[in-house]
Design a protein around this motif. Sequence first.
Motif, PDB file in Angstrom:
ATOM      1  N   SER A   1       0.835  -1.204   0.000  1.00 29.91           N
ATOM      2  CA  SER A   1       0.000   0.000   0.000  1.00 29.91           C
ATOM      3  C   SER A   1       0.867   1.249   0.000  1.00 29.91           C
ATOM      4  O   SER A   1       2.012   1.234   0.482  1.00 29.91           O
TER       5      SER A   1
ATOM      6  N   SER B   1       0.239   5.457   0.883  1.00 31.74           N
ATOM      7  CA  SER B   1      -0.669   6.485   1.411  1.00 31.74           C
ATOM      8  C   SER B   1      -0.289   7.847   0.840  1.00 31.74           C
ATOM      9  O   SER B   1       0.902   8.166   0.709  1.00 31.74           O
TER      10      SER B   1
ATOM     11  N   LYS C   1      -8.897   9.058  -7.366  1.00 30.34           N
ATOM     12  CA  LYS C   1      -8.987   7.589  -7.372  1.00 30.34           C
ATOM     13  C   LYS C   1      -8.539   7.008  -8.710  1.00 30.34           C
ATOM     14  O   LYS C   1      -7.769   6.034  -8.756  1.00 30.34           O
TER      15      LYS C   1
ATOM     16  N   LEU D   1      -6.859  -1.244  -5.475  1.00 36.06           N
ATOM     17  CA  LEU D   1      -7.990  -0.701  -4.718  1.00 36.06           C
ATOM     18  C   LEU D   1      -7.575   0.617  -4.078  1.00 36.06           C
ATOM     19  O   LEU D   1      -6.458   0.749  -3.563  1.00 36.06           O
TER      20      LEU D   1
ATOM     21  N   LEU E   1      -8.715   3.412  -1.182  1.00 35.26           N
ATOM     22  CA  LEU E   1      -9.557   3.690  -0.016  1.00 35.26           C
ATOM     23  C   LEU E   1      -9.410   5.156   0.387  1.00 35.26           C
ATOM     24  O   LEU E   1      -8.298   5.678   0.460  1.00 35.26           O
ATOM     25  N   PHE E   2     -10.559   5.792   0.633  1.00 34.35           N
ATOM     26  CA  PHE E   2     -10.570   7.164   1.160  1.00 34.35           C
ATOM     27  C   PHE E   2     -10.529   7.015   2.680  1.00 34.35           C
ATOM     28  O   PHE E   2     -11.517   6.690   3.323  1.00 34.35           O
ATOM     29  N   THR E   3      -9.386   7.265   3.275  1.00 32.36           N
ATOM     30  CA  THR E   3      -9.175   6.872   4.667  1.00 32.36           C
ATOM     31  C   THR E   3      -9.493   7.934   5.710  1.00 32.36           C
ATOM     32  O   THR E   3      -9.886   7.589   6.823  1.00 32.36           O
TER      33      THR E   3
ATOM     34  N   PHE F   1      -5.781   9.234   1.193  1.00 33.36           N
ATOM     35  CA  PHE F   1      -6.154   8.042   0.432  1.00 33.36           C
ATOM     36  C   PHE F   1      -5.078   6.965   0.630  1.00 33.36           C
ATOM     37  O   PHE F   1      -3.916   7.267   0.909  1.00 33.36           O
ATOM     38  N   LYS F   2      -5.500   5.715   0.446  1.00 28.33           N
ATOM     39  CA  LYS F   2      -4.553   4.591   0.483  1.00 28.33           C
ATOM     40  C   LYS F   2      -4.744   3.769  -0.778  1.00 28.33           C
ATOM     41  O   LYS F   2      -5.842   3.281  -1.061  1.00 28.33           O
TER      42      LYS F   2
END
Length: 304
Positions: free
Chosen positions: A202, A204, A217, A237, A239-241, A250-251
Amino acid sequence: MIQDDVLDKAEELITKDIWGSIKEFLEYELFHLGTDKKPIVLTVGMILVAVLAIVLTSVVLKFIRRIVTKKLSHDGKIKFVSVFSFAKYFIYLIILFIMLDSIGFNITAIFAASAALLVGVGLALQTLIQDIISGIFIFIDQTVHVGDIIELEGKVGRVEEIKLRTTRAVTIDNKVLIIPNHKYLTSTLYNWTQNGALTRESISVGVAYGSDTKLVKELLVQAALSNKSVLKTPEPLVLFTEFADSSLNFKLIFTIGDSFQASIPKSEIRFEIDRLFREHNISIPFPQRVVTMIQDENNNVSKI
């Protein structure tokens, strides 16, 4: 006829004399201790038998190792050799006990008499004993195998060899990492490849408030798929963290096939993210602080 009898007797005497000399040499006592009932005797013959036993055992073990590893894969050979090295020590230890018993040593009595000494030695060599026991546990519970990628105390390496006391691993920058085996029992171990070579990584990143989150995204997925090390399936994928103080966080999550080289594709993807964000005018903010200066009646300045 008489001459033949004389020759036969002479030959018999010579033969007896030769075998007698050999027997006398083999029975020659190098060490004798104790009473006549239970003596401890070490002869030349016993030493020769011990040497022969060790040589034969070594040859048999090498033959067994060659036969077993003949049809194994490269990784299988490395694993078997590591396990085989442990078994070899125990076999030689058994031979030693047998030889001591054959010359009259009372093994049980020796262990009982040296119990206090063994306790003292055990305390002095506590770490060494922990390493050896941990090495045995590694093979019993299959925690680590040769070829696995492990993380221990913040250090990552590929396991190259597991020995009785230490494990040898190689880091991504080709440095050799020597790990005492007791570290596996006292520290948290991450085995990156126990469930397979594929791992999920991942990255970030944060963008400024007001940015088009859908575009962010799309760009993150595009940056991941543009890298040849990232697998297309499963698809990356995003992700809005978090709504953070200064950014929208985001991640980006993606899958790669070689976790040992993970830092390289992750760096390449970060470069691509920075390029795409600049191209689409998406800014990556940095923390900002507002400092207010207040001056009192005495012209003293304070910060808030």
